[in-house]
Design a protein around this motif. Structure first.
Motif, PDB file in Angstrom:
ATOM      1  N   SER A  13       8.112  28.483  28.913  1.00 60.56           N
ATOM      2  CA  SER A  13       8.543  29.499  29.804  1.00 60.56           C
ATOM      3  C   SER A  13       8.353  30.941  29.449  1.00 60.56           C
ATOM      4  O   SER A  13       8.285  31.167  28.417  1.00 60.56           O
ATOM      5  CB  SER A  13      10.072  28.976  30.023  1.00 60.56           C
ATOM      6  OG  SER A  13      10.635  30.033  31.116  1.00 60.56           O
ATOM      7  N   GLU A  14       7.981  31.726  30.490  1.00 58.39           N
ATOM      8  CA  GLU A  14       7.691  33.013  30.383  1.00 58.39           C
ATOM      9  C   GLU A  14       8.409  33.721  31.412  1.00 58.39           C
ATOM     10  O   GLU A  14       8.447  33.272  32.588  1.00 58.39           O
ATOM     11  CB  GLU A  14       6.035  33.411  30.326  1.00 58.39           C
ATOM     12  CG  GLU A  14       5.164  32.726  29.341  1.00 58.39           C
ATOM     13  CD  GLU A  14       3.987  32.974  29.588  1.00 58.39           C
ATOM     14  OE1 GLU A  14       3.500  33.868  30.458  1.00 58.39           O
ATOM     15  OE2 GLU A  14       2.928  32.676  28.471  1.00 58.39           O
ATOM     16  N   GLU A  15       8.791  35.180  31.140  1.00 59.33           N
ATOM     17  CA  GLU A  15       9.429  35.973  31.901  1.00 59.33           C
ATOM     18  C   GLU A  15       8.437  37.051  32.018  1.00 59.33           C
ATOM     19  O   GLU A  15       8.671  37.800  30.890  1.00 59.33           O
ATOM     20  CB  GLU A  15      10.798  36.183  32.019  1.00 59.33           C
ATOM     21  CG  GLU A  15      11.271  36.957  33.006  1.00 59.33           C
ATOM     22  CD  GLU A  15      12.943  36.998  32.763  1.00 59.33           C
ATOM     23  OE1 GLU A  15      13.392  38.238  32.232  1.00 59.33           O
ATOM     24  OE2 GLU A  15      13.702  36.284  33.072  1.00 59.33           O
ATOM     25  N   HIS A  17       7.870  41.024  32.501  1.00 62.10           N
ATOM     26  CA  HIS A  17       8.690  42.371  33.077  1.00 62.10           C
ATOM     27  C   HIS A  17       7.637  43.256  33.468  1.00 62.10           C
ATOM     28  O   HIS A  17       7.752  44.210  34.470  1.00 62.10           O
ATOM     29  CB  HIS A  17       9.744  42.810  31.953  1.00 62.10           C
ATOM     30  CG  HIS A  17      10.536  42.061  31.806  1.00 62.10           C
ATOM     31  ND1 HIS A  17      11.738  42.226  32.424  1.00 62.10           N
ATOM     32  CD2 HIS A  17      10.946  40.794  31.210  1.00 62.10           C
ATOM     33  CE1 HIS A  17      12.922  41.282  32.213  1.00 62.10           C
ATOM     34  NE2 HIS A  17      12.181  40.407  31.505  1.00 62.10           N
ATOM     35  N   HIS A  26      12.292  42.223  39.757  1.00 59.12           N
ATOM     36  CA  HIS A  26      12.545  40.866  39.798  1.00 59.12           C
ATOM     37  C   HIS A  26      11.333  40.405  39.100  1.00 59.12           C
ATOM     38  O   HIS A  26      10.439  40.040  39.630  1.00 59.12           O
ATOM     39  CB  HIS A  26      12.660  40.297  41.097  1.00 59.12           C
ATOM     40  CG  HIS A  26      13.811  41.124  41.975  1.00 59.12           C
ATOM     41  ND1 HIS A  26      15.028  40.773  41.601  1.00 59.12           N
ATOM     42  CD2 HIS A  26      13.945  42.006  42.976  1.00 59.12           C
ATOM     43  CE1 HIS A  26      15.818  41.402  42.557  1.00 59.12           C
ATOM     44  NE2 HIS A  26      14.939  42.266  43.310  1.00 59.12           N
ATOM     45  N   PRO A  27      11.400  40.169  37.695  1.00 58.92           N
ATOM     46  CA  PRO A  27      10.246  39.707  36.792  1.00 58.92           C
ATOM     47  C   PRO A  27       9.995  38.205  37.249  1.00 58.92           C
ATOM     48  O   PRO A  27      10.914  37.385  37.301  1.00 58.92           O
ATOM     49  CB  PRO A  27      10.935  39.532  35.492  1.00 58.92           C
ATOM     50  CG  PRO A  27      12.200  40.553  35.319  1.00 58.92           C
ATOM     51  CD  PRO A  27      12.758  40.563  36.743  1.00 58.92           C
ATOM     52  N   ARG A  29       8.572  34.408  36.801  1.00 58.13           N
ATOM     53  CA  ARG A  29       8.577  33.387  35.732  1.00 58.13           C
ATOM     54  C   ARG A  29       7.503  32.576  35.885  1.00 58.13           C
ATOM     55  O   ARG A  29       7.282  32.355  37.110  1.00 58.13           O
ATOM     56  CB  ARG A  29      10.005  32.774  35.640  1.00 58.13           C
ATOM     57  CG  ARG A  29      11.212  33.685  35.403  1.00 58.13           C
ATOM     58  CD  ARG A  29      12.582  32.973  35.408  1.00 58.13           C
ATOM     59  NE  ARG A  29      12.459  32.098  34.590  1.00 58.13           N
ATOM     60  CZ  ARG A  29      13.216  30.715  34.735  1.00 58.13           C
ATOM     61  NH1 ARG A  29      13.995  30.703  35.624  1.00 58.13           N
ATOM     62  NH2 ARG A  29      13.279  29.983  33.617  1.00 58.13           N
ATOM     63  N   LEU A  71      13.044  26.567  36.875  1.00 54.34           N
ATOM     64  CA  LEU A  71      12.599  27.593  37.673  1.00 54.34           C
ATOM     65  C   LEU A  71      13.761  28.086  38.603  1.00 54.34           C
ATOM     66  O   LEU A  71      13.480  29.145  39.420  1.00 54.34           O
ATOM     67  CB  LEU A  71      11.329  27.670  38.169  1.00 54.34           C
ATOM     68  CG  LEU A  71      10.159  27.549  37.165  1.00 54.34           C
ATOM     69  CD1 LEU A  71       8.848  27.262  37.749  1.00 54.34           C
ATOM     70  CD2 LEU A  71      10.104  28.944  36.471  1.00 54.34           C
ATOM     71  N   THR A 169       5.171  28.690  38.977  1.00 57.02           N
ATOM     72  CA  THR A 169       5.456  30.245  38.933  1.00 57.02           C
ATOM     73  C   THR A 169       6.483  30.712  40.095  1.00 57.02           C
ATOM     74  O   THR A 169       6.680  29.905  41.032  1.00 57.02           O
ATOM     75  CB  THR A 169       4.340  31.279  38.992  1.00 57.02           C
ATOM     76  OG1 THR A 169       3.772  31.391  40.363  1.00 57.02           O
ATOM     77  CG2 THR A 169       3.103  30.913  38.117  1.00 57.02           C
ATOM     78  N   THR A 170       7.200  31.704  39.959  1.00 58.45           N
ATOM     79  CA  THR A 170       8.122  32.318  40.955  1.00 58.45           C
ATOM     80  C   THR A 170       7.443  33.549  41.495  1.00 58.45           C
ATOM     81  O   THR A 170       8.321  34.054  42.424  1.00 58.45           O
ATOM     82  CB  THR A 170       9.477  32.443  40.099  1.00 58.45           C
ATOM     83  OG1 THR A 170       9.296  33.407  39.218  1.00 58.45           O
ATOM     84  CG2 THR A 170      10.089  31.195  39.536  1.00 58.45           C
TER      85      THR A 170
END
Length: 193
Positions: A13-15, A17, A26-27, A29, A71, A169-170
């Protein structure tokens, strides 16, 4: 065919920025779930493979559910992709078996997403990495969501294993600014636009 024998699941998982510009409010993900399974076709050539796609459908649904939950729910997901890394004793076609069970599971659980699920596959050894392509779930031409996520498992695939991957992804790329169709302009008629 036998039920898939899973050795392990891995979630990455990655967020994000920022990518050099100002941090975003709103980063987005992006995350991947990988299943390391025993390859039932190792040892000899099999002309008929398609029956195993049916056996993989529950795995595709389970992985999709886990990733969507990770997510924050189906309404948060905007893009997806899938992939496979086949161990050295297998063949590329064993990775291609993931097209239907992986792609259709995500589309079903995301509320009938319209765009085709992009994919990649390869044969590789322990620790092999794969770039899984990502596009918007409802319109493949949304350039802000053209992306990829590198995935892999340090101790897989063993020669007699397959690593199947799903990515979601989001949001699109942070600071996307190459024009083209915007997510807000999707018509949702054909999976392209």
């Amino acid at each position: 065919m036998p039920e898939p024998k899973v050795r392990k699941f891995v979630i990455i998982s990655e967020e994000i920025h920022h990518e050099g510009g100002a941090p975003v409010d709103h980063p987005p993900r992006r995350a991947a779930i990988l299943a390391v399974i025993e390859n039932p076709f190792v040892g000899e050539y099999h002309q008929e493979l398609t029956g195993f796609m049916e056996d993989l459908k529950p795995l595709g649904l389970e992985m999709s559910r886990r990733l969507i939950e990770h997510l924050g729910g189906a309404s948060a997901v905007t893009s997806y992709g899938k992939g496979a890394i086949v161990g050295a004793a297998g063949e590329l076609e064993h990775g291609a078996l993931w097209h239907v069970p992986g792609g259709y599971a995500m589309r079903e659980l995301l509320g009938e997403a319209k765009a085709i699920v992009p994919s990649s596959k390869k044969v590789g050894g322990l620790g092999a990495r794969l770039d899984v392509p990502i596009t918007h779930i409802n319109a493949s031409y949304v350039r802000s969501h053209f992306d990829a996520m590198e995935v892999g498992v340090p101790d897989a695939p063993r020669a007699n294993e397959i690593v199947y991957a799903l990515v979601m992804t989001t949001g699109g790329r942070v600071h996307a600014r190459v024009g083209g169709l915007q997510a807000s302009d999707i018509k949702g008629e054909d999976g392209l636009r």
